[in-house]
Design a protein around this motif. Structure first.
Motif, mmCIF file in Angstrom:
data_model
loop_
_atom_site.group_PDB
_atom_site.id
_atom_site.type_symbol
_atom_site.label_atom_id
_atom_site.label_comp_id
_atom_site.label_asym_id
_atom_site.label_seq_id
_atom_site.Cartn_x
_atom_site.Cartn_y
_atom_site.Cartn_z
ATOM 1 N N ALA A 1 54.066 53.120 72.718
ATOM 2 C CA ALA A 1 53.962 54.370 73.479
ATOM 3 C C ALA A 1 55.006 54.447 74.583
ATOM 4 N N SER A 2 55.216 53.349 75.290
ATOM 5 C CA SER A 2 56.155 53.391 76.410
ATOM 6 C C SER A 2 57.595 53.514 75.926
ATOM 7 N N PHE A 3 57.956 52.833 74.841
ATOM 8 C CA PHE A 3 59.322 52.958 74.320
ATOM 9 C C PHE A 3 59.616 54.393 73.902
ATOM 10 N N VAL A 4 58.718 54.990 73.132
ATOM 11 C CA VAL A 4 58.927 56.375 72.696
ATOM 12 C C VAL A 4 58.994 57.304 73.898
ATOM 13 N N SER A 5 58.147 57.073 74.892
ATOM 14 C CA SER A 5 58.119 57.928 76.083
ATOM 15 C C SER A 5 59.434 57.855 76.845
ATOM 16 N N TYR A 6 59.919 56.650 77.084
ATOM 17 C CA TYR A 6 61.171 56.499 77.838
ATOM 18 C C TYR A 6 62.362 57.043 77.058
ATOM 19 N N ALA A 7 62.395 56.809 75.740
ATOM 20 C CA ALA A 7 63.513 57.298 74.935
ATOM 21 C C ALA A 7 63.573 58.821 74.948
ATOM 22 N N VAL A 8 62.417 59.472 74.856
ATOM 23 C CA VAL A 8 62.377 60.937 74.882
ATOM 24 C C VAL A 8 62.703 61.448 76.278
ATOM 25 N N ALA A 9 62.087 60.866 77.308
ATOM 26 C CA ALA A 9 62.293 61.346 78.683
ATOM 27 C C ALA A 9 63.745 61.163 79.129
ATOM 28 N N ASN A 10 64.374 60.056 78.749
ATOM 29 C CA ASN A 10 65.768 59.823 79.136
ATOM 30 C C ASN A 10 66.693 60.899 78.596
ATOM 31 N N ASN A 11 66.398 61.403 77.402
ATOM 32 C CA ASN A 11 67.267 62.380 76.764
ATOM 33 C C ASN A 11 66.913 63.820 77.111
ATOM 34 N N VAL A 12 65.630 64.107 77.225
ATOM 35 C CA VAL A 12 65.189 65.482 77.442
ATOM 36 C C VAL A 12 65.175 65.838 78.926
ATOM 37 N N GLY A 13 64.941 64.835 79.791
ATOM 38 C CA GLY A 13 64.795 65.115 81.214
ATOM 39 C C GLY A 13 63.358 65.462 81.560
ATOM 40 N N VAL B 1 80.575 56.108 73.907
ATOM 41 C CA VAL B 1 79.849 55.007 73.266
ATOM 42 C C VAL B 1 78.572 54.697 74.041
ATOM 43 N N TYR B 2 78.642 54.752 75.372
ATOM 44 C CA TYR B 2 77.451 54.531 76.199
ATOM 45 C C TYR B 2 76.375 55.558 75.878
ATOM 46 N N ARG B 3 76.760 56.830 75.775
ATOM 47 C CA ARG B 3 75.796 57.889 75.467
ATOM 48 C C ARG B 3 75.139 57.631 74.109
ATOM 49 N N ALA B 4 75.932 57.183 73.142
ATOM 50 C CA ALA B 4 75.387 56.924 71.810
ATOM 51 C C ALA B 4 74.428 55.732 71.814
ATOM 52 N N LEU B 5 74.799 54.650 72.509
ATOM 53 C CA LEU B 5 73.988 53.428 72.484
ATOM 54 C C LEU B 5 72.728 53.552 73.339
ATOM 55 N N TYR B 6 72.881 54.057 74.563
ATOM 56 C CA TYR B 6 71.762 54.014 75.508
ATOM 57 C C TYR B 6 70.833 55.215 75.379
ATOM 58 N N TYR B 7 71.337 56.320 74.851
ATOM 59 C CA TYR B 7 70.526 57.536 74.767
ATOM 60 C C TYR B 7 70.187 57.906 73.322
ATOM 61 N N LEU B 8 71.211 58.152 72.500
ATOM 62 C CA LEU B 8 70.972 58.741 71.187
ATOM 63 C C LEU B 8 70.344 57.756 70.201
ATOM 64 N N LEU B 9 70.756 56.497 70.242
ATOM 65 C CA LEU B 9 70.178 55.506 69.323
ATOM 66 C C LEU B 9 68.681 55.298 69.584
ATOM 67 N N PRO B 10 68.243 55.051 70.849
ATOM 68 C CA PRO B 10 66.798 54.952 71.094
ATOM 69 C C PRO B 10 66.051 56.250 70.770
ATOM 70 N N LEU B 11 66.684 57.414 71.042
ATOM 71 C CA LEU B 11 66.019 58.686 70.742
ATOM 72 C C LEU B 11 65.801 58.831 69.237
ATOM 73 N N THR B 12 66.791 58.468 68.435
ATOM 74 C CA THR B 12 66.648 58.552 66.981
ATOM 75 C C THR B 12 65.491 57.689 66.494
ATOM 76 N N LEU B 13 65.411 56.464 67.016
ATOM 77 C CA LEU B 13 64.317 55.562 66.639
ATOM 78 C C LEU B 13 62.975 56.117 67.108
ATOM 79 N N ALA B 14 62.933 56.664 68.333
ATOM 80 C CA ALA B 14 61.687 57.211 68.872
ATOM 81 C C ALA B 14 61.203 58.410 68.062
ATOM 82 N N LEU B 15 62.125 59.294 67.674
ATOM 83 C CA LEU B 15 61.741 60.454 66.874
ATOM 84 C C LEU B 15 61.225 60.026 65.501
ATOM 85 N N ALA B 16 61.845 59.007 64.916
ATOM 86 C CA ALA B 16 61.355 58.501 63.631
ATOM 87 C C ALA B 16 59.925 57.975 63.772
ATOM 88 N N ILE B 17 59.640 57.278 64.884
ATOM 89 C CA ILE B 17 58.282 56.763 65.136
ATOM 90 C C ILE B 17 57.308 57.922 65.321
#
Length: 310
Positions: free
Chosen positions: A62-74, A256-272
């Motif tokens: 729950a916390s991983f998905v929450s942080y990944a979404v919140a980091n990207n969406v605001g 590359v930072y945007r892809a690694l720290y934001y988009l990659l976790p967001l992709t995994l979180a959305l899949a979950i």
């Protein structure tokens, strides 16, 4: 600013990408994993704070998905809390406890930001600030920022009565939990900045200088309410590192930072999230599939033919 820099250095950006060593990208990826592991630790501490027990894997999920979404969406208080509510409420966590969990990790977020911001101003101020503001003023501002987390830990050690806000009581954590909040938050901000620093070329400025610029850019991104601070963060980092790192290298590192720290976790979180929603609604999906199943053999060839023609 981004438009101007991209226009002026578009031709040299591909070469900057090519010059980025794979070892630095792998190091940045490892630091990203460590940073999200620290973020997950906030929720673990929060459950200790509210006195509730929950399976570790559920808190991690729950916390991983929450942080990944919140980091990207605001709007982390809205988005992160909504995702947590979606998971925690069906696992028996009451809304009052969830509110206290949100308060706990929100306070932790600011503790580390203030502590490291104060350290950066006091000991490693950005050259741009040093040319415009006297050292004494910078050190005084840094000391003031450092005082806030120290005062918070001190208040937690001395006051045991909860604070009441419009009928909602918030108990202060124990001194040990308060110190753990501060330590985890400092570690998280350090790791997040280290991800970007690892992607910068070898002649990058001191980590303390990059850290100060990183914190200021993150704060501006939060204040802008642009999802993930996109554009705001990158623009201010370009400004802060101008004259210290070639612009094309800054741009390639930021992408590359945007892809690694934001988009990659967001992709995994959305899949979950999608997998979780499908699992919850598998009966409805099976019912719909049964209704349309008889039409499949008739419709599928015709639909495929239409799409092939198009």
């Amino acid at each position: 600013m981004l438009r101007s820099e991209l226009r002026d250095h578009a031709a040299s950006i591909p070469a900057a990408f090519a010059a980025l060593p794979p070892s630095r990208v792998l190091a940045a990826l490892a630091l990203t994993v460590a940073s999200y592991a620290i973020l997950v630790g906030f929720d673990q501490l929060a459950f200790v704070y509210v006195g509730k027990r929950l399976a570790v894997w559920r808190i991690v999920l729950a916390s991983f998905v929450s942080y990944a979404v919140a980091n990207n969406v605001g709007f982390a208080l809205v988005t992160g809390s909504s995702v947590r509510y979606r998971f925690y409420s069906r696992w028996g966590v009451a809304s009052g406890d969830l509110s206290r969990i949100v308060v706990f990790y929100s306070v932790a977020f600011w503790l580390g930001l203030l502590a490291l911001g104060g350290w950066s101003l006091a000991f490693h101020p950005h050259p741009l600030l040093q040319t415009r503001i006297p050292d004494g003023v910078l050190q005084g501002a840094g000391a003031l920022l450092l005082f806030v987390p120290v005062a918070y830990v001190g208040i937690c050690a001395r006051r045991r009565a909860p604070f009441a806000v419009r009928g909602f009581e918030v108990a202060l954590p124990t001194p040990g939990l308060a110190l753990a909040q501060l330590a985890l938050s400092v570690a998280d901000w350090l790791l997040a900045a280290a991800v970007l620093h690892a992607l910068l070329p070898g002649e990058a400025p001191h980590f303390g200088v990059v850290l100060g610029a990183f914190l200021a850019a993150q704060l501006a991104g939060l204040a802008s309410h642009v999802p993930g601070g996109m554009g705001v963060f990158e623009g201010l980092m370009l400004l802060a590192l101008r004259g210290l790192v070639p612009p094309e290298h800054v741009i390639s590192s930021l992408l590359v930072y945007r892809a690694l720290y934001y988009l990659l976790p967001l992709t995994l979180a959305l899949a979950i999230l999608i997998a979780d929603e499908v699992r919850l609604r598998r009966r409805h999906i099976a019912r719909v599939g049964a209704v349309f199943g008889s039409f499949t053999t008739l419709l599928a060839p015709k639909l495929l033919a239409v799409f092939t023609f198009l």
